[in-house]
Design an enzyme around this catalytic site. Structure first.
Site, PDB file in Angstrom:
ATOM      1  CG  HIS B  64       0.414  -2.810   5.597  1.00  0.00           C
ATOM      2  ND1 HIS B  64       0.834  -2.346   6.810  1.00  0.00           N
ATOM      3  CD2 HIS B  64      -0.890  -3.160   5.772  1.00  0.00           C
ATOM      4  CE1 HIS B  64      -0.165  -2.400   7.689  1.00  0.00           C
ATOM      5  NE2 HIS B  64      -1.223  -2.893   7.075  1.00  0.00           N
ATOM      6  NE  ARG B  68     -10.511  -6.085   3.800  1.00  0.00           N
ATOM      7  CZ  ARG B  68     -10.000  -5.443   4.833  1.00  0.00           C
ATOM      8  NH1 ARG B  68      -9.434  -6.098   5.831  1.00  0.00           N
ATOM      9  NH2 ARG B  68     -10.035  -4.122   4.894  1.00  0.00           N
ATOM     10  CG  ASN B  98      -6.673  -7.778   9.083  1.00  0.00           C
ATOM     11  OD1 ASN B  98      -6.120  -8.113   8.041  1.00  0.00           O
ATOM     12  ND2 ASN B  98      -7.332  -6.643   9.209  1.00  0.00           N
ATOM     13  CG  ASN B 284      -6.396   2.787  13.232  1.00  0.00           C
ATOM     14  OD1 ASN B 284      -5.469   3.550  13.499  1.00  0.00           O
ATOM     15  ND2 ASN B 284      -6.913   1.951  14.121  1.00  0.00           N
ATOM     16  CG  ASP B 311      -3.203  -0.130   5.800  1.00  0.00           C
ATOM     17  OD1 ASP B 311      -3.571  -1.326   5.796  1.00  0.00           O
ATOM     18  OD2 ASP B 311      -3.458   0.655   6.727  1.00  0.00           O
TER      19      ASP B 311
HETATM   20 ZN   LIG Z   1      -2.636  -1.482  10.415  1.00  0.00          ZN
END
Ligand SMILES: [Zn+2]
Lengths: 364, 432
Positions: B64, B68, B98, B284, B311
């Protein structure tokens, strides 16, 4: 030899000590003031209030104070501005309605620019909780928190305290842990969104007062009972407004902050039935209590006109006390000299700004 | 140089149950031989690494990370992010979709793996589950998989609609991909910037209730149950609440293929660490209560957790130097994960070293089905980390390889210093 057993519980790595406030003249939170400093502020407020305006306005003559207001505010802005001017300081107002703020400049950059322009202290009103901390870390100037989001409004709590002392303790400026022993202050209404409630809940119990928070669950979550200066308590929740009124020497009403409700549905008629301070309720349950409100008041919602204008109301006195308190904290901001040395373990080094340019020597 | 001989080291390979002195020969990007100390066959021209006093282990795998790229190279690039990974002992990272644009096509998936990106270690793209991660139309999972995607997710944009999530789980299962869910019922977290509770109240910040996470995990598990197929695999990203862990635990007892990961900040820090609005403690899911933190640690020790994942979410300093509510979520993690896990899980909680390393290599490889990774058996990829398990050091974010510095662990004491990271037979990092 068998290996050491696995430990199922570990202590949490400690939270690093707070580096705030960086500047001894800052007032970010009511917690920044020790009892000694609190007494000093109260004493100076009284002294400055009594002082001849013609000598008073030399105290901070030509010193520069910036007012940085990101939120509409009449009372607080005017109060700070008049207080600074009463001491002779030059003030510059920067508001989000008339500046580069709307062009997307960050708070940090706005603060650094104000410092470069010679601002020696910044009074900040922001709709973001914690903004005053960010500004202080960025500029290392004395920052006076004139309200940050839903978080704190320390000068409001100080002026509330001064109002209470004027009514219940003969206007004393010497306070200690027992000064308000036996005094119950009920704060009613939109506690969840109120920085006034938070600052008062942190300040008044330190002087022995009992703070009772009152309101429906939507506006007053159970978790609010954990608010307060420390684990000693001093803050309780009472859902029944009338029961709270019966115990109170001070009744502080708050407006419902419609702009912060964020989709929350509230039946206003039901709210009024439960929590409106009416003349009938006041006469029946707390005929001697003083009635306070930080403003703006919404007549006919949390409070009736009759009560707001009535003999028990101290609402306008609060405004007057605000001016005295703000003179004292502005004087404190500009007269504090030593910059606390920066601690070594805060955030990343890149987040730490350079030392501010040397400031004008402050007067004792 | 195509061959590396690692001699005199102590091999810990949880995938093979080895915890003993071994010499290893890496050749042509694969593990060619694992032999008892001093028994390696001579290999002409092999570079020799003397690993005396060091642990030799499968290269670490972080399933995870946010690299970028494409789109936000000012925060991190694939080159800088994988350099940070290598410095942290990682040889494989799974990159979240993302990006800008969202990685929802085979073209972007391939672009991320192209040699021009200059990656130091292997990048496994994770494809977006839905078009633009908008939670409406499913992407072509077969095409994403063929391009190299190892899972699908809409990380950061949780899939709320039951029907879309059900379709995603079923479609991914058909092509043999896992579905990773960032479990957050965003209807319960509007305007929130930290964990709901006394600290959020005190700071005047809107809070995210634990139910926003656990509720969606429970919903997802219900969908997995209804699909009645052992091909369906749900992986819960960055689990942060005791309630969500309890749901995963129960799902496993019921025989479902549900796995989960925990990030170091969630088993080490609590919402109290937010302090006075430290935006480097904003992520988050948010830092939770002390009870939730303790539950994460227990779940790791109990074996409910399948992987430690960081993350890793780099952000430029100007993005973090803003009001707390306006700051973006995320902290970096690739360069601190091993040092924190060794210090806290092994050193303080006394978890055996092999189990800690397994959570950082063999188990995450199994979660995503990364063949030949997370193991140093002969024929596996030559992904190796060599570290000094006793070395204590202090992490300085400013000296890191990542482009960004947004970490809550700046100045923290770490245990275990990476000396070499070898990715597919090439030295990707060497301590100086
Ligand atoms: Zn997440």
């Amino acid at each position: 030899m068998s290996p050491a057993p696995v430990r199922r519980k570990l202590h949490t790595p400690p939270v690093p000590a707070s580096p705030f406030p960086y500047h001894p003249g800052s007032l970010l939170s009511v917690n920044d003031l020790s009892l000694d400093e609190l007494n000093h502020v109260l004493a100076r407020a009284t002294a400055l209030e009594k002082q001849d305006p013609l000598t008073r306005d030399r105290i901070l003559a030509k010193r520069r104070v910036a007012l940085l207001f990101y939120e509409a505010s009449t009372r607080t802005r005017t109060s700070f501005e008049l207080a600074a001017k009463a001491l002779g300081a030059d003030t510059a107002l920067v508001s989000n309605l008339s500046s580069s703020i709307e062009k997307g400049e960050s708070l940090k950059d706005t603060g650094l620019n104000l410092r470069a322009l010679g601002a020696e202290a910044i009074i900040l009103r922001s709709n973001s909780s914690g903004a005053a901390w960010l500004l202080e870390e960025s500029t290392r100037l004395p920052v006076l928190n004139a309200g940050d989001g839903m978080h704190e409004h320390p000068t409001q709590a100080l002026l509330d305290l001064r109002t209470i002392l004027a009514h219940l303790r003969g206007g004393t400026t010497k306070v200690n842990e027992k000064t308000l022993a036996g005094v119950t202050v009920t704060i009613t209404g939109d506690i969840l969104h109120s920085r006034v409630a938070r600052s008062n809940a942190l300040l008044l119990p330190r002087l022995g007062a009992e703070v009772v928070l009152c309101g429906p669950k939507e506006l007053l979550p159970e978790v609010a009972a954990s608010e307060g200066p420390d684990s000693r308590g001093g803050v309780t929740i009472e859902r029944d407004f009338e029961a709270a009124l019966k115990r109170s020497q001070v009744v502080m009403m708050l407006r419902i902050q419609a702009e912060r409700l964020a989709g929350l549905q509230l039946d206003l008629e039901e709210y009024k039935a439960g929590y409106q301070l009416t003349g009938e309720r006041l006469a029946r349950l707390a005929p001697k209590a003083i009635v306070m409100h930080p403003g703006p008041i919404i007549r006919g919602l949390e409070i009736t006109s009759g009560v707001a204008d009535g003999p028990q109301s101290a609402i306008l006195e609060q405004v007057t006390h605000g001016l005295a308190i703000r003179m004292a904290v502005i004087e404190r901001a500009l007269n504090a000299t030593a910059l606390k040395s920066a601690p070594t373990s805060v955030r990343t080094s890149s987040a730490r700004p350079a030392k501010p340019a040397s400031r004008k020597g402050a007067r004792a | 140089m195509s061959a590396i001989a690692i001699k005199n080291g102590h091999l810990i390979d949880p995938s093979a149950g080895i915890d003993a002195p071994r010499d290893i020969l890496l050749k042509d990007g694969k593990v060619a031989e694992v032999a008892a100390a001093g028994k390696l066959k001579p290999a002409d021209g092999a570079q020799v690494i003397n690993a005396k006093g060091l642990v030799v282990a499968p290269g670490l795998i972080d399933i995870h990370v946010h690299l970028r790229e494409p789109g936000q190279g000012y925060k991190e690039t694939i080159a800088t992010g994988t350099a940070a990974a290598a410095a942290g002992g990682f040889t494989s990272v799974a990159a979240m979709p993302n990006t800008i644009p969202v990685n929802d096509t085979p073209e972007i998936t391939r672009w991320m793996q192209s040699p021009e990106r200059g990656a130091s270690v292997r990048v496994f793209p994770i494809g977006a589950a839905t078009r633009g991660s908008k939670g409406e139309a499913l992407n072509d999972f077969a095409a994403l998989k063929a391009a190299g995607a190892v899972a699908v997710t809409d990380d950061g944009h949780p899939i709320l609609k039951d029907s879309i999530m059900r379709d995603t789980l079923a479609a991914a299962a058909r092509v043999g991909l896992s579905v990773i869910q960032h479990a957050e019922d965003t209807r319960l977290t509007v305007g929130a910037s930290m964990n709901a509770g006394p600290v959020a109240f005190r700071l005047g910040l809107r809070g995210m209730p634990v139910e926003a996470e656990s509720g969606l995990v429970e919903r997802d598990i219900r969908l997995v149950t209804e699909l009645r197929s052992d091909k369906v695999h749900l992986h819960v990203a960055h689990t942060s609440t005791a309630k969500a862990i309890a749901a995963v635990r129960q799902a496993r007892r019921n025989g479902l293929r549900v796995t989960c990961e925990v990030a170091p900040h969630h088993f080490l820090l609590t919402d109290e660490h937010v302090g006075h609005y430290n935006t480097n403690c904003k992520m988050n899911p948010p830092l939770r209560s002390a009870a939730d933190r303790a539950a994460m640690l227990e779940a790791i020790l109990d074996g409910v957790v399948d992987a430690i994942a960081t993350d890793h979410a780099p952000h430029a300093s100007h993005e973090k130097e803003v009001e707390f509510e306006r700051a973006p979520n995320g902290v970096t993690g690739l360069e601190t994960a091993l040092g924190l896990c060794l210090r806290w899980l092994h050193g303080e909680a006394r978890m055996p070293l092999g189990r800690v390393l397994s959570l950082l290599s063999a188990q995450p490889a199994a979660v995503l089905g990364l063949k030949g990774r997370g193991s140093l058996t002969e024929g596996s990829f030559a992904d190796v980390v060599i570290f000094d398990p006793k070395a204590e050091w202090t992490y300085r974010a400013a000296e890191g390889k990542s482009k960004s510095r947004n970490t809550p662990f700046d100045g923290w004491a770490m245990q275990g210093k990476v000396r070499w990271t070898i990715s597919e037979g090439r030295i990707a990092y060497e301590a100086n």
